[in-house]
Write an enzyme that holds these catalytic residues in place. Structure first.
Site, PDB file in Angstrom:
ATOM      1  CE  LYS A   1      19.715 -20.293  -6.410  1.00 15.51           C
ATOM      2  NZ  LYS A   1      19.463 -21.355  -5.819  1.00 15.51           N
TER       3      LYS A   1
ATOM      4  NE  ARG B   1      21.049 -25.612  -7.161  1.00 12.85           N
ATOM      5  CZ  ARG B   1      20.321 -26.563  -6.333  1.00 12.85           C
ATOM      6  NH1 ARG B   1      19.153 -26.099  -5.976  1.00 12.85           N
ATOM      7  NH2 ARG B   1      21.002 -27.517  -5.874  1.00 12.85           N
TER       8      ARG B   1
ATOM      9  N   GLY C   1      11.062 -20.108  -5.503  1.00 13.20           N
ATOM     10  CA  GLY C   1      10.060 -21.357  -6.098  1.00 13.20           C
ATOM     11  C   GLY C   1       9.309 -20.824  -7.427  1.00 13.20           C
TER      12      GLY C   1
ATOM     13  CG  MET D   1      12.123 -17.801 -12.258  1.00 22.24           C
ATOM     14  SD  MET D   1      13.392 -16.750 -12.713  1.00 22.24           S
ATOM     15  CE  MET D   1      14.008 -16.362 -11.076  1.00 22.24           C
TER      16      MET D   1
ATOM     17  NE  ARG E   1      16.610 -17.834  -0.264  1.00 17.00           N
ATOM     18  CZ  ARG E   1      15.910 -18.568  -1.073  1.00 17.00           C
ATOM     19  NH1 ARG E   1      15.900 -18.136  -2.112  1.00 17.00           N
ATOM     20  NH2 ARG E   1      15.241 -19.425  -0.406  1.00 17.00           N
TER      21      ARG E   1
ATOM     22  CG  HIS F   1       8.552 -23.492  -2.929  1.00 16.97           C
ATOM     23  ND1 HIS F   1       8.484 -24.256  -3.801  1.00 16.97           N
ATOM     24  CD2 HIS F   1       9.954 -22.760  -2.802  1.00 16.97           C
ATOM     25  CE1 HIS F   1       9.893 -24.264  -4.072  1.00 16.97           C
ATOM     26  NE2 HIS F   1      10.438 -23.567  -3.608  1.00 16.97           N
TER      27      HIS F   1
ATOM     28  CB  SER G   1      -1.199  21.743   7.181  1.00 14.06           C
ATOM     29  OG  SER G   1      -1.446  20.423   7.188  1.00 14.06           O
TER      30      SER G   1
ATOM     31  CB  CYS H   1      -3.264  17.253   7.730  1.00 12.68           C
ATOM     32  SG  CYS H   1      -4.347  18.705   6.645  1.00 12.68           S
TER      33      CYS H   1
ATOM     34  CE1 TYR I   1       1.560  18.771  10.248  1.00 11.95           C
ATOM     35  CE2 TYR I   1       3.100  20.453  10.825  1.00 11.95           C
ATOM     36  CZ  TYR I   1       1.708  20.153  10.441  1.00 11.95           C
ATOM     37  OH  TYR I   1       0.721  20.895  10.149  1.00 11.95           O
TER      38      TYR I   1
HETATM   39  C1  PEP Z   1      -7.262  17.569   2.230  1.00 11.57           C
HETATM   40  O1  PEP Z   1      -7.860  18.046   1.291  1.00 11.57           O
HETATM   41  O2  PEP Z   1      -6.278  16.669   2.008  1.00 11.57           O
HETATM   42  C2  PEP Z   1      -7.375  17.577   3.725  1.00 11.57           C
HETATM   43  C3  PEP Z   1      -6.963  17.019   4.678  1.00 11.57           C
HETATM   44  O3  PEP Z   1      -8.869  18.327   3.790  1.00 11.57           O
HETATM   45  P1  PEP Z   1     -10.481  17.304   3.650  1.00 11.57           P
HETATM   46  O4  PEP Z   1      -9.963  15.817   3.218  1.00 11.57           O
HETATM   47  O5  PEP Z   1     -11.084  17.533   5.006  1.00 11.57           O
HETATM   48  O6  PEP Z   1     -10.806  17.994   2.751  1.00 11.57           O
END
Ligand code: PEP
Ligand code: MG
Length: 931
Positions: free
Chosen positions: A30, A100, A109, A111, A367, A485, A798, A865, A885
């Site tokens: 503010k 304020r 709202g 404070m 703001r 609020h 992975s 993954c 990825y």
């Molecule tokens: C993991 O272990 O992160 C994985 C993707 O394999 P899972 O969850 O199938 O063991």
């Protein structure tokens, strides 16, 4: 040499401000923006900001102020007096101020604010002589007593009266008593004399309730107010809000002391709150609310339901109300020009507060405005198209959680159209929600803890309800407007919310509400449509919101243009794969083969798998595998086809086999029959498969080592599917992934099987090449530290961060529920490490694997993954450590795309990309060593 005094107070006003917009850490949002508005020539009442450092020092020094503060405040006050041509506490020409809060991050709202500071019986008479408006002055005086006694004398003093017994409610009761006695419908019907009398009643009530008189000395009032605002930083609701929003306690709040201007000086005065674009939909028009003859808190606290600011902003509920545009055209014109100027200056949608004092417009605050997910996406896309912001700025305008709101459920329209609306209010928060009615924030929290879905129904919006609002599925209030609020907070969270449903009458005592002749009791179900403002009895069916929103699609394309990480999905069926493609997945990062043995149509393949599992010899096993082969192949082929042109990482069988052995006797008898063995023998074989600690037992690559024919069958299915699809003109790209590898020799063993099946299939089909990669999951700590050896056989890694977290922490994935809540509550861990990567621990394993793996193979493709692949902070970490990825469940793909874009922009904006540097440096050192 004399030490320069530290600066704790920053002046703003007239044509000069000591602060500016990028000083938010010191001046709070503010304060910094008030200074900036002065800097760009907008009309702002003069004042000064006491810095956040004072707040921090105040709490560090047992609530004592730095000694320089008093003088600096006096000096700044003198400058304000000069600018405003009035003197604080003066008996002839008195100046009044507001006090304020203003933290770095907006905490609407949460404070305290105290207005009209400096009024007493003497200054009041001087002000009457000056303004010739006794009614307004008396009204301001009674408001000061009401607010000050509540905020400074009660709350800041740590008094906690029972609900309904606070001094504010007791004074409110006196006001209502007087209104009743005078036959007045609203506050404005009371005369000057009535109010003068009320002030004396208030004063004696204050003395009676709080045991001390109301302070008459203006300077004492000012210090009391400043301290109360600093105290409110550690107030319950501010602490709750900070916890939810992750705002650190040591940021502190600034305090803004500013000359009062009055929106309650009669019919040519007004006050309002507005947004440069509609914060609920994102549409590009000036949107807001105002009230004639009122002070700011009347609008934001939802005490009176306000009017729409202009004609374009009128809805069917507000069409009959007067707009500022038609009511006060010159002031509206000036305000409209200012809002354009502000949006141009800040390159964002702003939330502004203004007051008109006898036709003269003043800006009290600006703001960056809070917005819900759909609005955030629309504004980002529009402003990018309008060339107000760059693509990098556009992606940063939407938080991953806001994107989630676009995928919010809505009431099934076919059912909604046939259902009777019991009441309509203002649509303040998006999506729809159903739940059981509760009437207090505490009940909302308690019921939600018991797993119930609740709708919090309240008379008016009250920031103290914050925890209850958070626990509820949705909020419904009888009073208040779109800028109240509750509306602001709910919108910020993307929570379904309806306010100002005027015909809702609550009986708190007996826990029910009525609308007309409908009675709804505590515990009954309601369904709210927060986008339309409609309320229905019962629990209506919900459907997912449309993902076909064109702004959403454009926004995702902007993210794609910014991000570097690819985003894949974890999908186990051709249907999942197709859905994930629609969400923008660029391949499959994890196809868990075993999922074909669960759920729909799994009976036959499961039976064959069981035969394979309980086989006692290679011949028996090979026979069973031959029977299983067509099922595995058709599943793999369908998925490769659905992901045509994109890579599909197919993991060989991972779970411990005994998981699949049937428990029911009838099933065991059938299985024994198919193998030509007795039930006893089958039971014996099943018994042998039992393991004490299956998660660390005979699973993953270990199965392929013991029974190479299992790997062979799967690899054959993959290669044959690929060749057949290629013959159909498709472009399949399988990546064969071996799980649970801890030693390079394990992978070497499996790699040789893959190579031999590859040659066989090439020969069988007469092809020279089948495109594919062979790689491994990195999910065991040992694998991270021997990743250089493993990379000799792996073309990709992975990260299986589910197992890596399990084995890195030694926390069983299946048993963490027993102790994780305590770990979180006692702050042993900041978050669940199975949701967000523990960067300082598990993350370091990952860095080691990346560094060692790429030292051997610098084109090593690396992804993730585990479940973390769709969690924003983890996605950012994956970007930082140089992964190629992330892969996550289909519904999280858009969030991962956005988080990946955020990671790029954050890196651009930060001066030190710590982790990447570490990885690069280690890489350099390693390659040097190799040479
Ligand atoms: C993991 O272990 O992160 C994985 C993707 O394999 P899972 O969850 O199938 O063991
Ligand atoms: Mg795993």
């Amino acid at each position: 040499m004399a030490q320069a005094t530290h600066k704790y107070v920053y002046y703003f006003g007239g044509k000069h401000a000591e602060g500016k917009t990028d000083m938010k850490e010191l001046l709070g949002g503010k304060g910094a923006n008030l200074a900036e508005m002065v800097n760009i020539g907008l009309p702002v009442p003069a004042g000064f900001t006491i810095t956040t450092e004072v707040c921090t020092a105040y709490y560090k020094n047992k609530k004592k102020y730095p000694k320089e503060l008093e003088k600096q405040i006096k000096d700044a006050l003198t400058e304000v007096e000069k600018e405003m041509g009035a003197k604080f506490g003066d008996k002839i020409n008195p100046l009044l101020v507001s006090v304020r809060s203003g933290a770095r991050a907006s905490m609407p709202g949460m404070m305290e604010t105290i207005l009209n500071v400096g009024l007493n019986n003497e200054t009041r008479e001087a002000l009457i002589a000056k303004t010739k408006n006794p009614r307004f002055v008396y009204d301001s005086h009674r408001r000061l007593i009401q607010m000050y006694s509540d905020v400074v004398m009660e709350k800041a003093a740590g008094l906690e009266p029972e609900e309904g017994k606070g001094v504010r409610q007791q004074l409110e009761a006196e006001l209502n008593k007087m209104k009743e006695a005078r036959g007045a419908k609203s506050d404005t019907d009371l005369t000057a004399d009535d109010l003068k009398e009320l002030i004396e009643i208030y004063k004696s009530k204050v003395k009676q309730v709080l045991g001390k008189p109301f302070p008459e000395d203006p300077m004492a009032q000012l210090w009391g107010a400043i301290s109360a605002v600093f105290q409110s930083w550690m107030g319950k609701r501010a602490i709750s809000y900070r916890r939810i929003e992750n705002i650190p306690d040591d940021w502190g709040t600034a305090v803004n002391v500013q000359s009062m201007v009055f929106g309650n000086m009669g019919d040519t005065s007004a006050t309002g709150v507005a947004f440069t674009r509609n914060p609920a939909t994102g549409e590009n028009y000036f949107y807001g609310e105002w009230l004639p003859n009122a002070q700011g808190e009347d609008v934001v606290a939802g005490i009176r339901t306000p009017n729409p600011i202009n004609e374009i902003g009128k809805s069917e509920h507000t069409a009959h109300l007067p707009s500022l545009e038609t009511g006060m055209p010159p002031a509206y014109k000036q305000l409209n020009a200012i809002q354009h100027k502000l949006e141009k200056h800040y390159h964002d949608m702003l939330d502004i507060e203004f007051t008109i004092q006898e036709t003269k417009l003043y800006m009290l605050q600006c703001r960056v405005g809070k917005r819900n997910g759909p609005a955030a996406v629309k504004m980002a896309v529009d402003m990018f198209k309008e060339k107000i912001i760059t693509k990098e700025e556009a992606v940063m305008r939407v938080q991953p959680s806001q994107l989630d709101e676009l995928l919010h459920p809505i009431i099934d329209p076919a059912v909604e159209i046939k259902t009777k609306i019991i009441v309509k209010g203002l649509p303040a928060g998006p999506g729809s929600a159903a739940g059981q009615v509760v009437f207090s924030a505490n009940d909302a929290v308690a019921w939600a803890k018991n797993g119930k879905k609740v709708i919090l129904v309240r008379e008016e919006t009250n920031p103290e309800d914050i925890e209850g609002m958070r626990s509820a599925q949705a909020i419904l209030t009888g009073r208040g407007g779109m800028t109240s609020h509750a509306a602001l907070v709910a919108r910020g969270w993307g929570k379904c919310c309806i306010v100002g449903a005027g015909t809702v009458k609550i009986n708190l005592h007996e826990k029910y509400f009525t609308v007309g002749d409908v009675i709804v009791k505590e515990g009954e179900w309601l369904t709210l449509n927060g986008s339309k403002g409609t309320v229905y009895l019962g629990q209506l069916p919900m459907i997912k919101a449309a993902e076909e929103n064109p702004d959403f699609q454009t926004f995702m394309k902007i993210c794609d243009a910014v991000r570097k990480l690819k985003v894949r999905t974890n999908a186990d069926t051709p249907e999942d794969a197709a859905r994930a493609r629609a969400f923008g997945a660029e391949g499959i990062g994890l196809f868990r083969t075993e999922h074909m043995f669960y759920g729909k149509n799994s009976e036959e393949p499961l039976f064959k798998l069981r035969k394979m599992i309980v086989s006692n010899s290679e011949t028996e096993r090979r026979n069973a595998l031959n029977e299983l082969f067509p099922f595995v192949k058709s599943d793999i082929k369908g998925t490769l086809e659905a992901m045509d042109g994109y890579p599909v990482t197919i993991r060989t069988l991972d779970p411990p086999l005994h998981e699949f052995v049937p428990n029911r006797e009838d099933e065991r008898i059938k299985l024994a029959g198919s193998l030509g063995i007795s039930l006893n023998e089958l039971n014996e074989r099943a018994e042998k498969l039992h393991e004490s600690n299956p998660m660390m037992g005979h699973r993953g690559v270990r199965l392929g080592i013991t029974y190479p024919e299992i790997t062979e069958m799967q690899v054959r299915a993959i290669f044959e599917s690929t060749v057949e699809l290629m013959a159909e003109g498709k472009k399949p790209f399988p990546e064969i992934m071996i799980p649970v590898v801890s030693h390079a020799n394990e992978l070497k063993h499996q790699y040789e099987i893959v190579a031999s099946v590859y040659s066989e299939v090439c020969e069988k089909f007469g092809v020279k090449k089948i495109p594919h990669l062979v790689g491994t999951m990195i999910e065991i700590p040992r694998a991270c530290f021997t990743a250089d050896k493993i990379a000799e056989y792996a073309q990709f890694f992975s990260f299986g961060t589910n197992d890596l977290t399990q084995m890195g922490f030694g926390f069983s994935r299946d048993d963490i529920g027993g102790f994780l809540p305590d770990y979180l509550a006692k702050k042993i861990l900041p978050v669940d490490p199975f949701q967000a990567i523990d960067q300082e621990g598990i993350g370091q394993f990952m860095i080691a694997a990346v560094t060692k793996g790429r030292a051997i193979r610098n084109d090593l493709k690396i992804g993730i993954c585990g479940e973390h692949g769709g969690e924003p902070s983890s996605v950012e970490f994956c970007h930082k450590i140089g992964l190629n990825y992330v892969s996550c469940s289909p519904f999280r793909v858009p969030i991962a795309r956005l988080a990946a874009a955020h990671a790029v922009v954050k890196e651009m904006n930060s001066t030190k990309p710590v982790v990447k540097k570490v990885v690069k440096k280690k890489l350099r050192n390693n390659s040097k060593r190799k040479k």
